[in-house]
Design an enzyme around this catalytic site. Structure first.
Site, PDB file in Angstrom:
ATOM      1  N   GLU D 285     -10.722  -2.043  -9.243  1.00 43.29           N
ATOM      2  CA  GLU D 285     -11.035  -1.382  -7.988  1.00 43.29           C
ATOM      3  C   GLU D 285     -12.348  -0.600  -8.110  1.00 43.29           C
ATOM      4  OE1 GLU D 285      -7.425  -0.073  -5.791  1.00 43.29           O
ATOM      5  OE2 GLU D 285      -8.508   1.820  -5.598  1.00 43.29           O
ATOM      6  N   GLU D 288     -15.107  -3.027  -7.990  1.00 45.21           N
ATOM      7  CA  GLU D 288     -15.266  -3.517  -6.621  1.00 45.21           C
ATOM      8  C   GLU D 288     -16.008  -2.468  -5.783  1.00 45.21           C
ATOM      9  OE1 GLU D 288     -11.573  -4.196  -4.597  1.00 45.21           O
ATOM     10  OE2 GLU D 288     -12.561  -4.902  -2.774  1.00 45.21           O
ATOM     11  N   CYS D 311      -3.161   0.630  -3.689  1.00 46.56           N
ATOM     12  CA  CYS D 311      -2.084   0.685  -4.682  1.00 46.56           C
ATOM     13  C   CYS D 311      -0.720   0.806  -4.033  1.00 46.56           C
ATOM     14  CB  CYS D 311      -2.220   1.911  -5.566  1.00 46.56           C
ATOM     15  SG  CYS D 311      -3.818   2.069  -6.297  1.00 46.56           S
ATOM     16  N   SER D 331      -9.605  -2.176  -0.533  1.00 46.76           N
ATOM     17  CA  SER D 331      -9.881  -2.905  -1.773  1.00 46.76           C
ATOM     18  C   SER D 331      -8.970  -4.119  -1.847  1.00 46.76           C
ATOM     19  CB  SER D 331      -9.610  -1.988  -2.962  1.00 46.76           C
ATOM     20  OG  SER D 331      -9.488  -2.747  -4.147  1.00 46.76           O
ATOM     21  N   LYS D 370       8.073  -0.659  -3.042  1.00 44.48           N
ATOM     22  CA  LYS D 370       7.774  -1.575  -4.147  1.00 44.48           C
ATOM     23  C   LYS D 370       8.772  -2.729  -4.194  1.00 44.48           C
ATOM     24  CE  LYS D 370       4.129   0.388  -6.003  1.00 44.48           C
ATOM     25  NZ  LYS D 370       2.827  -0.323  -6.048  1.00 44.48           N
ATOM     26  N   GLU D 373       7.356  -4.959  -1.801  1.00 41.02           N
ATOM     27  CA  GLU D 373       6.085  -5.518  -2.268  1.00 41.02           C
ATOM     28  C   GLU D 373       6.312  -6.695  -3.210  1.00 41.02           C
ATOM     29  OE1 GLU D 373       3.739  -3.274  -5.161  1.00 41.02           O
ATOM     30  OE2 GLU D 373       1.929  -3.666  -4.008  1.00 41.02           O
ATOM     31  N   GLU D 378       3.052 -13.882  -1.406  1.00 44.51           N
ATOM     32  CA  GLU D 378       1.792 -14.136  -2.112  1.00 44.51           C
ATOM     33  C   GLU D 378       1.811 -13.636  -3.551  1.00 44.51           C
ATOM     34  OE1 GLU D 378       2.201 -12.070   0.486  1.00 44.51           O
ATOM     35  OE2 GLU D 378       0.881 -10.327   0.424  1.00 44.51           O
ATOM     36  N   CYS D 514       3.168   9.700  -4.937  1.00 37.01           N
ATOM     37  CA  CYS D 514       4.374   9.022  -5.441  1.00 37.01           C
ATOM     38  C   CYS D 514       5.423   9.998  -5.970  1.00 37.01           C
ATOM     39  CB  CYS D 514       4.012   8.039  -6.532  1.00 37.01           C
ATOM     40  SG  CYS D 514       2.668   6.942  -6.068  1.00 37.01           S
TER      41      CYS D 514
END
Lengths: 171, 126, 490, 585
Positions: D285, D288, D311, D331, D370, D373, D378, D514
């Site tokens: 990141e 990037e 994230c 990102s 999560k 996720e 994908e 978090c």
């Protein structure tokens, strides 16, 4: 692998999808655009939408949510709160039976029962042919004529269970 | 229409209205109660019947007006008739037949008609 | 004309109803319409508030809070915007005076709202009106438009520099929206759920600005008070309750209709002298005042001089003015159950006591009317009622137990009969009802056998008939049909 | 500020004007029970609908009882909280709640943590006098992350406040009326079909078992018992800051070493750390960002700024639904969890010499999103997901207890290598401002070639909902934004949409980051817990010998042996992703 599962216990309340004419949507948009501001007018817009479409199916609620910039859940929260709003189309001849106190003490509950028996539907439902629907409402303020039944705009006063068949025959 | 921009203008307007009302005092005034419940009980039917009867009989000295609730729900439809120079009288239970009778008997001939509702109240006049 | 002794009514709030064309501004002006507004605009807002305070006018929508005091709070709260709201969401089943005023004399409300707006410092008003009142909406809208066109609403009214305008908001069928905080939530486009008070709307209401909510009848009194004076108004009524009150007389009464009587009029005069008593020679049993928030008054209460305090002392309340009369054929347990059924439907569901409590109260009453009640149920009913009164969030919940508490108090014997003898003295609760035929009176005409839908009546012609109780569904058809009073309810 | 004197149960105190009776009672240590009330002041989260009515008290001169949570204190107010009238009222409220609540505490996920259960115990409710009445019944809604069992809902509406006012997701609303009133999505449809971000903040504040995580602990047990599988585990930074709370260790204690030991005792073949992947995320990141920044400064119109961190899966789904016009801004770097999974099932599977299908990757996360996720299509290769099972901090605590491990008595152990080593930049991923701070540490050194002197970016720390600071990186003054809580993120994104210039923005969906995640031990409205967790992570950073991601030797090795360099083709294939426009429903 984790997957989503829906345990279809109980009824899913998602209303059926409906295809509604575009000009009607335009009418609602114009109404919204004419508002001084959007905030605070959700109930007003739902009134308008219901008067335009006759009822508030999922598409209309979604449309209102998008155009009023409020979450769909909030729109549904409001629609499901107020008895005036309906998510199913009413019958061609909506039957409203007043259940105010005056009508109650004069036997409105028996009249409701008679309509349910005759039409074989429950309160809030529409006959399979779409002709009649039954709803009860709060006082219409016509206590002198109690019990009162309205079929569309037509008012019947001092209704007894025995007259129900005759009233239905008028339509 | 010009607006009423001051208390004086309001008073002038009132005088003008009162004068207009006074000019009508030699006519019969039929006042039909047309609140939701009166309409449900047949108020409009009564009104139309009386209008028709007035026309049929070629009466020219009758004015009609609509008003709200006359508070006599038990006697709807109710109609108030004021004959020139007389006290207003309220009739209850005015169905179509009674409506026509009111015109032909009470309005045209001053004959008493059944169904008079006695006045049971005093009214505050401002 | 009628003798003066019969004149028990005094019409202030309904002074113009039935006398003027509600769709004509001229008719209203002819009766000194808008003069009260012109008059207050020459006074200071504090002076106007003082007049209303001195008049002793109290809210006609339910609680009876002094209107002038309420206005005074809003006046003293500084804000860049304030609101004057008219509560026209008349939801009490059996009350329709607000509709009558709006349909019969809408300008009186429009004028009064402007007066109130001036008094508290509000330039905007709103009427929250039931969508089920199309004619009232139409006439109110017309009145507002006409007033605006004539400069009686809008900018610089009577050249005084005071601006005031009114918008209309529609209710959508929720009784709880009669509660002022719920009404405000609804006007803001939300679910009509009440909010904890304080802060009161007069401090922080519509869009968090000082807001006064008065009901239609309260407003209708205002122009008369301004023009005739506070002393005139306070000379009418009782020590604590001034002026008149409009009641909607309905139910088992001969002269169903609106009546407006001075505060302090004995209940007996309203029911019998004005109302004409119960029809068909039936015996008067009770009258429910205050709708679902009120209680039942009985014979023993007939000489009560009606005012806010005397009704509360009898576990009822003024409410918006519904008066539903019941006769000997009405079962008071069933009536209490009817009201709970109503509240259970109408509670917003926000607070625990109201959401779940109403259901439990209804269930206990239902059990009693079905003949399964016990003394423990009666005790539980009472304690639950007390707890709900004490803990519910808003007025709807706090007053919901009133119909039960008052009937348990006044008609204790009737509850007792349901529970111990398993009998409904009024023969209403079908579960405890048996139809039988008095052989001595039965002529054997066979009419009853013809109407019985389940063919449970047998007997030969001209001989006494018999009802088979095991098959009878208690529809009452035979009872209604019998010409000889030989069918008896036990 | 004017002060008010208030007497409660005979004790006198003064509180500032605007305080409630409850505030005054807290000052006097008078315990007033609450259910619907929630106040996390530093996070500006406040729910005081005064709807449950359990906090009612007697106020002298008042007709009925007053809700302590919503009634303003007034001067010389006299309050009683323990009279028979008050106790009876509270008891009735509890009995009513229980009469419409399934009494299945034995099998309820919230048992032992349930605020209603605690109150029933406290009031000694031994029978339920209103039983036998109708109970509300709703369809159970099971999504990958969250289970909604509204039969248990007590209508406290805390979840609604979180979802609408704090997170501005607008998924939940009070629906229906009266006895059927409940909190639900539009048309009472399933969460999975809505704009729900799975952030789990509704779960974090639910006092009862109406909203709970979808428990996957038994799947972990099954995998561990399967001899054909190699089962590895990764643990997110915030887990170590709070796990001890559920295992009898004082809040604010770092349990990193004991956690590694416990995971080993549970039978994981290798115990790794998401912190390793956090360092990897910074490499990708950060690179990037530098790439976009350089291109942007050189006038390349396709190089969009600001760069947004990606994230946080709740945040990702949020912008997919709400900012579909800005999908090219975040990102493209995957989250640390998914980077770990991708590396584990490629690089590490190669090292082990096993096919990816034989490897089971388990994550322990402070987060419920999560779970969603790892199930995004994908993030799988031929149907085999990069991360197989996600459990939350709470679930790990449950598992440790179930497996009879004496957590407090465990020795501190290290993570395994190569995927267990991390720098100080990684643990601070768990707290708001941490990701961008970690990124800046590396970006600064990569961009300038100089050594960063002061590693702590104080301006980016703290509990303010939106933090904006300008950071000098070589010649560039970079404008950095930080938001935590999706409502704050929305505000910041709207500023960006309106044209305000930022270079980089960090967003964490949960208030506090978090550490306040939807899968963390329940804080029960105690803001102090969140502060203690924050401290654990900053301490861990400060105590590390290496505190910049690019210094992690195993990261350097990973690039040398496998990936090449940041943003290489292989990196793109394994460590970067793309976003989807999602419907607003």
């Amino acid at each position: 692998m984790q997957t989503s599962t829906c345990q279809m216990v109980g009824e899913c309340r998602m209303p059926e999808h409906a295809v509604l004419p575009q000009p009607l949507y335009r009418e609602v948009v114009q109404f919204i655009e004419a508002l001084p501001q959007k905030e605070g007018h959700l109930v007003t817009v739902l009134h308008k939408a219901q008067s335009v479409f006759g009822y508030l199916p999922i598409e209309v609620q979604q449309f209102v949510a998008d155009h009023m910039e409020v979450p769909l859940a909030q729109v549904y929260g409001v629609v499901s709160f107020y008895t005036f709003f309906t998510m199913v189309p009413k019958g061609k001849h909506p039957i409203s039976i007043c259940m105010g106190t005056a009508c109650f003490v004069k036997g409105a509950d028996k009249v409701v029962h008679a309509f349910k028996e005759q039409l074989k539907i429950d309160i809030g439902d529409v006959t399979p042919d779409g002709k009649f629907s039954i709803d009860t409402l709060r006082c219409v303020g016509g206590c002198a004529l109690a019990p009162i039944v309205m079929v569309g705009d037509k008012v019947y006063g001092n209704v007894t269970p025995g007259q129900v068949k005759k009233i239905l025959a008028d339509f | 229409m010009s607006t009423i921009a001051s208390l004086d203008a309001l008073r002038a307007k009132r005088e003008e209205i009162l004068a207009r009302q006074k000019a009508r005092a030699n006519k019969v005034l039929i006042n039909v109660s047309l609140a939701t419940c009166s309409i449900a009980a047949g108020g409009k039917v009564a009104l139309e019947a009386m209008q028709d009867e007035v026309a049929v009989n070629g009466l020219t000295n009758v004015d009609f007006m609509q008003s709200g609730c006359m508070t006599f729900c038990f006697a709807e439809p109710t109609v108030e008739i004021t004959l020139p120079g007389k006290e207003p009288v309220v009739f209850g239970g005015v169905d179509e037949a009674k409506a026509r009778e009111l015109v032909t008997e009470y309005v045209m001939n001053g004959e008493p008609v059944e169904g008079i509702i006695p006045v049971t109240y005093q009214r505050v006049i401002l | 004309m009628a003798a003066t002794t019969q004149i028990k009514q005094l019409r202030i709030a309904t002074r113009n109803c039935g006398f003027i064309d509600p769709e004509s501004l001229d008719d209203y002006i002819a009766l000194r319409g808008y003069e009260a507004l012109a008059k207050v605009l020459t006074m200071t807002p504090a002076e106007v508030v003082e007049v209303i305070k001195t008049s002793g006018l109290r809210g006609r929508g339910g609680g009876g809070f002094p209107t002038g005091v309420k206005w005074g709070i809003a006046l003293s709260n500084k804000a860049d915007q304030k609101y004057m709201v008219c509560n026209a969401d008349e939801g009490d089943p059996g009350a329709f005076m607000d509709r009558a005023v709006l349909e019969g004399d809408p300008h009186s409300v429009v004028e009064a709202m402007a007066i109130g707006g001036y008094a508290i410092g509000a330039t905007l008003g709103a009427v929250y009106i039931r969508a089920e009142y199309p004619l009232a909406i139409k006439r109110l809208r017309l009145a507002i438009d006409d007033a605006r066109a004539m400069g009686l609403l809008g900018k610089n009214i009577f050249g005084s520099g005071f601006d005031f305008d009114i918008e209309i908001k529609y209710g959508a069928g929720a009784f709880v929206c009669g509660e002022e905080t719920a009404l405000i939530r609804s006007m803001e486009g939300h679910r009509g759920e009440p909010v904890s008070k304080p802060p009161f709307p007069a401090q922080s209401g519509y869009w968090n600005k000082p807001t006064i909510v008065n009901n239609v009848e309260t407003f209708a009194n205002i122009p008369a008070i301004i023009l005739k004076g506070a002393d005139w108004f306070s000379s009418i009524g009782t020590a604590t309750s001034k002026g008149t009150k409009v009641f909607a007389l309905a139910g088992k009464i001969v002269n169903v209709g609106l009546v407006e009587v001075p505060m302090g009029t004995p209940l007996r005069e309203v029911i019998f002298d004005i109302g004409g008593g119960c029809p068909d020679g039936k015996e008067f049993k009770a009258v429910q005042t205050g709708g679902p928030s009120g209680g039942a008054l009985a014979h023993k209460d007939l000489d009560v001089a009606i005012d806010y305090e005397s009704l509360i002392a009898r576990k009822s309340m003024m409410g918006s003015g519904g008066m539903v009369v019941m006769d000997e054929d009405d079962c008071m347990v069933s009536v209490a159950k009817f009201f709970l059924d109503f509240t259970m439907d109408e509670t917003c569901g926000k607070c625990t006591p109201c959401r779940i409590g109403s259901k439990r109260l209804y269930e206990i009453l239902d059990k009693i009317t079905k003949g399964h009640g016990t003394h423990a149920d009666l005790a539980r009913l009472k304690s639950l009622c007390e707890a709900i009164k004490d803990t519910a969030l808003c007025g709807l919940g706090q007053t919901m137990p009133n119909p039960i508490l008052s009937t348990m108090d006044t008609f204790a014997g009737e509850y007792e009969a349901h529970v111990t003898q398993k009998k409904c003295p009024a023969h209403v609760c079908t579960a405890m009802l048996t139809y039988t035929i008095d052989a001595a009176k039965c002529t054997g005409c066979t009419l009853c056998t013809k109407v019985c839908p389940v063919d449970c009546i047998t007997g030969t012609k001209k001989q006494p008939h018999v009802i088979d109780a095991s098959k009878c569904i208690k529809c009452g058809a035979c009872y209604d049909k019998c010409k000889f009073d030989s069918v008896i309810k036990l | 500020m004017s002060m008010l004197t208030v007497t409660i149960d005979g004790k006198i105190t003064t509180v500032p004007a605007g305080s409630t009776i409850l505030d005054a009672a807290k000052k006097l240590d008078v315990d007033i029970p609450t259910l619907c009330y929630l106040n996390l002041e530093d996070l500006r989260i406040n729910n005081k609908g005064a709807s449950c009515r359990i906090c009612v008290v007697e106020v002298e001169g008042r007709r009925n009882l007053a809700p302590a949570c919503a009634t303003p204190a007034s001067d010389n107010m006299v309050v009683k909280t323990n009279t028979l009238r008050v106790l009876n009222a509270r008891k009735t409220v509890l009995e009513l709640l229980l009469s419409d609540h399934p009494k299945d505490c034995l099998v309820c996920a919230k048992s032992g943590e349930c605020e209603l259960q605690n109150l029933a115990e406290k009031f000694g409710i031994r029978e339920s006098p209103y039983d036998g009445g109708e109970m509300s019944h709703y369809r159970k809604d099971i999504s990958t992350s969250i289970i909604r069992d509204m039969d248990k809902c007590i209508m406290c509406r805390r979840c609604e406040t979180m979802c609408n006012d704090v997170q501005t997701c607008g998924v939940l609303s009070g629906v229906n009326r009266g006895f059927s009133a409940v909190v639900a999505p539009a048309f009472e449809m399933n969460l999975a079909d809505t704009v729900c971000t799975n952030c789990g903040q509704c779960v974090a504040v639910c006092p009862v078992g109406a909203l709970v995580e979808h428990d996957h602990t038994w799947e972990v047990v099954d995998a561990l018992a399967n001899p054909d599988k190699v089962v590895i585990v990764q643990t997110a930074p915030a887990v170590r800051s709070a796990l001890g709370e559920d295992l009898g260790i004082a809040p604010g204690t770092s349990v990193t070493g004991k956690m590694a030991a416990a995971l080993r005792r549970l039978g994981f073949d290798h115990v790794f750390d998401t912190d390793f992947a956090a360092d990897l995320t910074i490499m990708e990141e950060g690179s990037e960002f530098l790439d976009r920044l350089t291109r942007h400064l050189n006038g390349d119109q396709t190089a969009k700024l600001p760069i947004l961190t990606s994230c946080c899966p709740g945040w990702v789904k949020f912008f997919e639904h709400n900012f579909p016009d800005m999908l090219d801004v975040p990102s493209t770097a995957k989250s640390p969890q998914q980077m770990f999974g991708a590396i584990a099932k490629s690089y590490y599977a190669e090292i082990l010499g096993i096919p990816r299908e034989k490897l089971v990757v388990v994550s322990v996360m402070p987060c419920l999103a999560k779970k969603y996720e790892c199930a995004r299509p994908e993030f799988a290769v031929d149907g085999n997901p990069d991360v197989d099972i996600v459990i939350s901090t709470r679930e790990l605590a449950r598992l440790i207890k179930r497996m009879n491990i004496d957590f407090a008595g465990l020795p501190d152990e290290d993570f395994d290598n190569p995927l267990g080593e991390s720098t100080g930049a990684a643990p601070i991923f768990g707290v708001t401002g941490g990701v961008i701070e970690a990124a800046l540490r590396t970006a600064y050194e990569l961009a300038t070639g100089e050594t960063l002197q002061k590693l702590e970016f104080e301006d980016l720390r703290g509990m303010d909902g939106v933090k904006v600071a300008t950071v000098q990186v070589g010649p560039h003054a970079l404008r950095i934004g930080v938001a935590h809580g999706l409502g704050n993120a929305r505000k910041l994104l709207e500023r960006v949409r309106a044209g305000e210039a930022f270079h980089a923005i960090e967003v964490m969906a949960c208030p506090g980051g978090c550490i306040g995640g939807g899968g963390q031990p329940y804080h029960h409205g105690d803001i102090e817990l969140l502060k203690l967790r924050t401290k654990v992570l900053y301490d861990e950073d400060a105590g590390k010998p290496l505190r910049k991601s690019h210094q992690n030797p195993y990261i350097i090795e990973l690039y040398e042996k496998f990936l090449g360099k940041p943003l290489s083709e292989k990196s793109h294939h394994l460590l970067h992703t793309h976003y989807f426009k999602r419907q607003r429903l």
